[in-house]
Design a protein around this motif. Structure first.
Motif, PDB file in Angstrom:
ATOM      1  N   ALA A 126       0.839  -1.191   0.000  1.00 41.95           N
ATOM      2  CA  ALA A 126       0.000   0.000   0.000  1.00 41.95           C
ATOM      3  C   ALA A 126       0.877   1.245   0.000  1.00 41.95           C
ATOM      4  CB  ALA A 126      -0.922  -0.003   1.208  1.00 41.95           C
ATOM      5  N   PRO A 127       0.405   2.355  -0.599  1.00 45.72           N
ATOM      6  CA  PRO A 127       1.279   3.514  -0.847  1.00 45.72           C
ATOM      7  C   PRO A 127       1.794   4.232   0.402  1.00 45.72           C
ATOM      8  CG  PRO A 127      -1.001   4.026  -1.377  1.00 45.72           C
ATOM      9  CD  PRO A 127      -0.943   2.561  -1.139  1.00 45.72           C
ATOM     10  N   VAL A 128       1.094   4.178   1.517  1.00 40.67           N
ATOM     11  CA  VAL A 128       1.528   4.880   2.727  1.00 40.67           C
ATOM     12  C   VAL A 128       1.855   3.894   3.850  1.00 40.67           C
ATOM     13  CG1 VAL A 128       0.901   6.581   4.496  1.00 40.67           C
ATOM     14  CG2 VAL A 128       0.153   6.913   2.129  1.00 40.67           C
ATOM     15  N   SER A 129       0.914   3.042   4.195  1.00 35.01           N
ATOM     16  CA  SER A 129       1.117   2.091   5.295  1.00 35.01           C
ATOM     17  C   SER A 129       2.071   0.967   4.928  1.00 35.01           C
ATOM     18  CB  SER A 129      -0.228   1.494   5.715  1.00 35.01           C
ATOM     19  OG  SER A 129      -0.720   0.626   4.699  1.00 35.01           O
ATOM     20  N   GLU A 130       2.270   0.743   3.624  1.00 38.71           N
ATOM     21  CA  GLU A 130       3.083  -0.355   3.099  1.00 38.71           C
ATOM     22  C   GLU A 130       2.535  -1.721   3.494  1.00 38.71           C
ATOM     23  OE1 GLU A 130       7.203   0.251   3.960  1.00 38.71           O
ATOM     24  OE2 GLU A 130       7.343   2.019   2.676  1.00 38.71           O
ATOM     25  N   LEU A 131       1.235  -1.771   3.796  1.00 33.21           N
ATOM     26  CA  LEU A 131       0.561  -3.031   4.063  1.00 33.21           C
ATOM     27  C   LEU A 131       0.589  -3.873   2.785  1.00 33.21           C
ATOM     28  CD1 LEU A 131      -1.293  -4.729   6.005  1.00 33.21           C
ATOM     29  CD2 LEU A 131      -3.213  -3.555   4.910  1.00 33.21           C
ATOM     30  N   HIS A 132       1.018  -5.120   2.901  1.00 35.45           N
ATOM     31  CA  HIS A 132       1.148  -5.985   1.728  1.00 35.45           C
ATOM     32  C   HIS A 132      -0.136  -6.774   1.487  1.00 35.45           C
ATOM     33  CE1 HIS A 132       5.552  -5.847   0.668  1.00 35.45           C
ATOM     34  NE2 HIS A 132       5.513  -5.142   1.779  1.00 35.45           N
ATOM     35  N   SER A 133      -0.515  -6.854   0.218  1.00 38.61           N
ATOM     36  CA  SER A 133      -1.667  -7.653  -0.190  1.00 38.61           C
ATOM     37  C   SER A 133      -1.425  -8.163  -1.605  1.00 38.61           C
ATOM     38  CB  SER A 133      -2.963  -6.839  -0.122  1.00 38.61           C
ATOM     39  OG  SER A 133      -2.904  -5.710  -0.983  1.00 38.61           O
ATOM     40  N   THR A 134      -2.220  -9.131  -2.005  1.00 38.38           N
ATOM     41  CA  THR A 134      -2.047  -9.750  -3.321  1.00 38.38           C
ATOM     42  C   THR A 134      -3.100  -9.234  -4.296  1.00 38.38           C
ATOM     43  OG1 THR A 134      -1.154 -11.753  -2.309  1.00 38.38           O
ATOM     44  CG2 THR A 134      -1.929 -11.930  -4.571  1.00 38.38           C
ATOM     45  N   MET A 135      -2.643  -8.823  -5.463  1.00 39.65           N
ATOM     46  CA  MET A 135      -3.522  -8.419  -6.556  1.00 39.65           C
ATOM     47  C   MET A 135      -3.482  -9.493  -7.628  1.00 39.65           C
ATOM     48  SD  MET A 135      -5.198  -5.445  -6.531  1.00 39.65           S
ATOM     49  CE  MET A 135      -5.276  -5.062  -8.287  1.00 39.65           C
ATOM     50  N   ASN A 136      -4.624  -9.732  -8.252  1.00 44.07           N
ATOM     51  CA  ASN A 136      -4.656 -10.669  -9.386  1.00 44.07           C
ATOM     52  C   ASN A 136      -4.987  -9.924 -10.673  1.00 44.07           C
ATOM     53  OD1 ASN A 136      -7.489 -10.697  -8.110  1.00 44.07           O
ATOM     54  ND2 ASN A 136      -7.857 -11.569 -10.133  1.00 44.07           N
ATOM     55  N   TYR A 137      -4.359 -10.356 -11.755  1.00 41.88           N
ATOM     56  CA  TYR A 137      -4.524  -9.761 -13.070  1.00 41.88           C
ATOM     57  C   TYR A 137      -4.805 -10.884 -14.069  1.00 41.88           C
ATOM     58  CZ  TYR A 137      -2.027  -6.007 -10.670  1.00 41.88           C
ATOM     59  OH  TYR A 137      -1.634  -5.053  -9.763  1.00 41.88           O
ATOM     60  N   GLN A 138      -5.529 -10.559 -15.127  1.00 42.97           N
ATOM     61  CA  GLN A 138      -5.835 -11.551 -16.165  1.00 42.97           C
ATOM     62  C   GLN A 138      -4.794 -11.450 -17.279  1.00 42.97           C
ATOM     63  OE1 GLN A 138      -8.067 -13.742 -15.680  1.00 42.97           O
ATOM     64  NE2 GLN A 138      -8.762 -14.611 -17.602  1.00 42.97           N
ATOM     65  N   VAL A 139      -4.225 -12.598 -17.654  1.00 39.49           N
ATOM     66  CA  VAL A 139      -3.183 -12.644 -18.680  1.00 39.49           C
ATOM     67  C   VAL A 139      -3.573 -13.693 -19.730  1.00 39.49           C
ATOM     68  CG1 VAL A 139      -0.745 -13.089 -19.168  1.00 39.49           C
ATOM     69  CG2 VAL A 139      -1.418 -11.961 -17.033  1.00 39.49           C
ATOM     70  N   ARG A 140      -3.254 -13.386 -20.967  1.00 39.17           N
ATOM     71  CA  ARG A 140      -3.465 -14.353 -22.053  1.00 39.17           C
ATOM     72  C   ARG A 140      -2.236 -14.388 -22.941  1.00 39.17           C
ATOM     73  NH1 ARG A 140      -7.996 -14.423 -26.912  1.00 39.17           N
ATOM     74  NH2 ARG A 140      -7.986 -16.683 -27.240  1.00 39.17           N
ATOM     75  N   LEU A 141      -1.650 -15.579 -23.094  1.00 39.28           N
ATOM     76  CA  LEU A 141      -0.524 -15.807 -23.992  1.00 39.28           C
ATOM     77  C   LEU A 141      -1.032 -16.553 -25.218  1.00 39.28           C
ATOM     78  CD1 LEU A 141       2.558 -16.937 -21.837  1.00 39.28           C
ATOM     79  CD2 LEU A 141       2.525 -15.091 -23.509  1.00 39.28           C
ATOM     80  N   VAL A 142      -0.730 -16.025 -26.397  1.00 39.94           N
ATOM     81  CA  VAL A 142      -1.217 -16.641 -27.630  1.00 39.94           C
ATOM     82  C   VAL A 142      -0.056 -16.799 -28.613  1.00 39.94           C
ATOM     83  CG1 VAL A 142      -2.706 -16.368 -29.654  1.00 39.94           C
ATOM     84  CG2 VAL A 142      -3.557 -15.732 -27.389  1.00 39.94           C
ATOM     85  N   ALA A 143       0.036 -17.988 -29.195  1.00 41.92           N
ATOM     86  CA  ALA A 143       0.977 -18.242 -30.287  1.00 41.92           C
ATOM     87  C   ALA A 143       0.180 -18.632 -31.522  1.00 41.92           C
ATOM     88  CB  ALA A 143       1.950 -19.357 -29.920  1.00 41.92           C
ATOM     89  N   GLU A 144       0.540 -18.044 -32.659  1.00 39.88           N
ATOM     90  CA  GLU A 144      -0.147 -18.360 -33.908  1.00 39.88           C
ATOM     91  C   GLU A 144       0.896 -18.575 -35.001  1.00 39.88           C
ATOM     92  OE1 GLU A 144      -4.082 -16.867 -36.391  1.00 39.88           O
ATOM     93  OE2 GLU A 144      -3.171 -15.571 -34.870  1.00 39.88           O
ATOM     94  N   ALA A 145       0.804 -19.714 -35.667  1.00 44.55           N
ATOM     95  CA  ALA A 145       1.753 -20.052 -36.735  1.00 44.55           C
ATOM     96  C   ALA A 145       1.055 -20.012 -38.082  1.00 44.55           C
ATOM     97  CB  ALA A 145       2.342 -21.433 -36.498  1.00 44.55           C
ATOM     98  N   LYS A 146       1.601 -19.181 -38.991  1.00 39.85           N
ATOM     99  CA  LYS A 146       1.068 -19.072 -40.353  1.00 39.85           C
ATOM    100  C   LYS A 146       2.225 -18.815 -41.313  1.00 39.85           C
ATOM    101  CE  LYS A 146      -3.644 -17.262 -39.657  1.00 39.85           C
ATOM    102  NZ  LYS A 146      -4.538 -16.097 -39.927  1.00 39.85           N
ATOM    103  N   ASN A 147       2.181 -19.483 -42.435  1.00 41.96           N
ATOM    104  CA  ASN A 147       3.167 -19.241 -43.503  1.00 41.96           C
ATOM    105  C   ASN A 147       4.608 -19.301 -43.001  1.00 41.96           C
ATOM    106  OD1 ASN A 147       1.001 -18.735 -45.331  1.00 41.96           O
ATOM    107  ND2 ASN A 147       0.873 -16.625 -44.545  1.00 41.96           N
ATOM    108  N   GLY A 148       4.887 -20.244 -42.116  1.00 37.98           N
ATOM    109  CA  GLY A 148       6.245 -20.431 -41.626  1.00 37.98           C
ATOM    110  C   GLY A 148       6.688 -19.452 -40.576  1.00 37.98           C
ATOM    111  N   HIS A 149       5.783 -18.600 -40.097  1.00 39.81           N
ATOM    112  CA  HIS A 149       6.126 -17.596 -39.087  1.00 39.81           C
ATOM    113  C   HIS A 149       5.283 -17.804 -37.837  1.00 39.81           C
ATOM    114  CE1 HIS A 149       7.173 -13.788 -37.220  1.00 39.81           C
ATOM    115  NE2 HIS A 149       5.891 -13.482 -37.142  1.00 39.81           N
ATOM    116  N   ILE A 150       5.912 -17.691 -36.658  1.00 44.22           N
ATOM    117  CA  ILE A 150       5.204 -17.829 -35.383  1.00 44.22           C
ATOM    118  C   ILE A 150       5.114 -16.459 -34.720  1.00 44.22           C
ATOM    119  CG2 ILE A 150       5.195 -18.877 -33.085  1.00 44.22           C
ATOM    120  CD1 ILE A 150       6.750 -21.235 -34.265  1.00 44.22           C
ATOM    121  N   LYS A 151       3.889 -16.033 -34.460  1.00 42.30           N
ATOM    122  CA  LYS A 151       3.643 -14.744 -33.819  1.00 42.30           C
ATOM    123  C   LYS A 151       3.195 -14.978 -32.383  1.00 42.30           C
ATOM    124  CE  LYS A 151      -0.138 -12.365 -34.657  1.00 42.30           C
ATOM    125  NZ  LYS A 151      -1.174 -11.505 -35.276  1.00 42.30           N
TER     126      LYS A 151
END
Length: 267
Positions: free
Chosen positions: A114-139
């Motif tokens: 926390a910005p003043v008290s420095e109390l620690h807590s856990t935040m969760n975030y949504q993440v998505r990893l995507v790989a796509e292969a087309k025409n010999g290239h992986i994005k």
């Protein structure tokens, strides 16, 4: 008939299909499995929703569904863009496919003080990893969504005191050239907002959050533009889409903005 004859079973998936219609994506979805994810400090255990597909030639009847699971179960390293590139290459080789698609969606956890008290807590975030292969290239794309606070500049300007604010959801969907820390994407979003959000706050922290947001008013347009500037300056990012949705506190609707930019278009 010998016991060896009984063990030779027909491979129906590899048989010829005479309809002559190629399939763009065929595979498995709805997989929920524990994975390791690469972090700044090492690795983190989480649970991912997984989709894995390959393209199928017009003359081939089907793909081997079990091989997706076999490949997924064999991975014991933390997922990151470079590892996902390797997994894609293995999948294409195993299933003898020219094109492929892999998606992992998972919660990512980060401890914040926390910005003043420095109390620690856990935040969760949504993440998505995507790989796509087309025409010999992986994005590879890495999408991160983070909640923040936004305070309305117009409300602040026209009011004698106070200003309405709301929680906003901001995302960066970045095509990456190399590994890029999830924590860094989160920081890019949070630093561009009126104020970040935390899991736990004391009264001294609440005072800070209220006043900090008031001193940093942001329209939804400001949010996406400020995040876009940071993305443009990051060498690891080849192209990106930034989106922001303000869940308005004085309206029965959301405000939304989006920016898509490709550095490759400048070359």
């Amino acid at each position: 008939m010998t016991s060896n004859d009984l063990m030779v079973l027909p491979d129906v998936q590899s048989s010829l299909d005479r309809r002559n219609i190629p399939i763009e994506k065929v595979g498995v979805k709805g997989i929920k499995t524990p994975i390791l994810v690469k972090t700044v400090l090492g690795s983190q255990h989480t649970v991912a929703d997984v989709e894995m597909y390959v393209s199928l030639p017009a003359d081939k009847k089907g793909t081997h569904m079990s091989r997706f699971w076999t490949l997924l179960e064999s991975i014991n390293k933390p997922f990151c863009p470079t590892l996902l590139t390797d997994v894609m290459a293995q999948m294409l080789s195993s299933l003898k496919a020219d094109g492929g698609y892999i998606s992992l969606t998972f919660p990512f956890f980060m401890e914040k003080a926390a910005p003043v008290s420095e109390l620690h807590s856990t935040m969760n975030y949504q993440v998505r990893l995507v790989a796509e292969a087309k025409n010999g290239h992986i994005k590879i794309n890495q999408k991160v969504e983070a909640p923040v606070t936004s305070l309305c500049p117009c409300s602040k300007e026209i009011s004698k005191y106070g200003a309405h604010n709301q929680r906003s959801l901001v995302s960066i969907n970045a095509e990456l050239e190399t590994n890029f820390a999830i924590e860094k994407q989160i920081e890019m979003i949070e630093s561009s907002a009126s104020c970040p959000v935390w899991g736990l706050l004391k009264r001294s922290d609440e005072k800070y959050v209220t006043e900090h947001a008031y001193e940093n008013p942001k329209f939804v347009e400001d949010l996406v533009r400020d995040v876009a500037i940071l993305c443009q300056d990051e060498p690891a990012i080849l192209s990106f889409t930034v989106e922001a949705e303000n869940f308005e506190s004085i309206h029965n609707h959301s405000a939304f903005a989006s920016i898509t930019f490709s550095k490759k278009a400048e070359e």
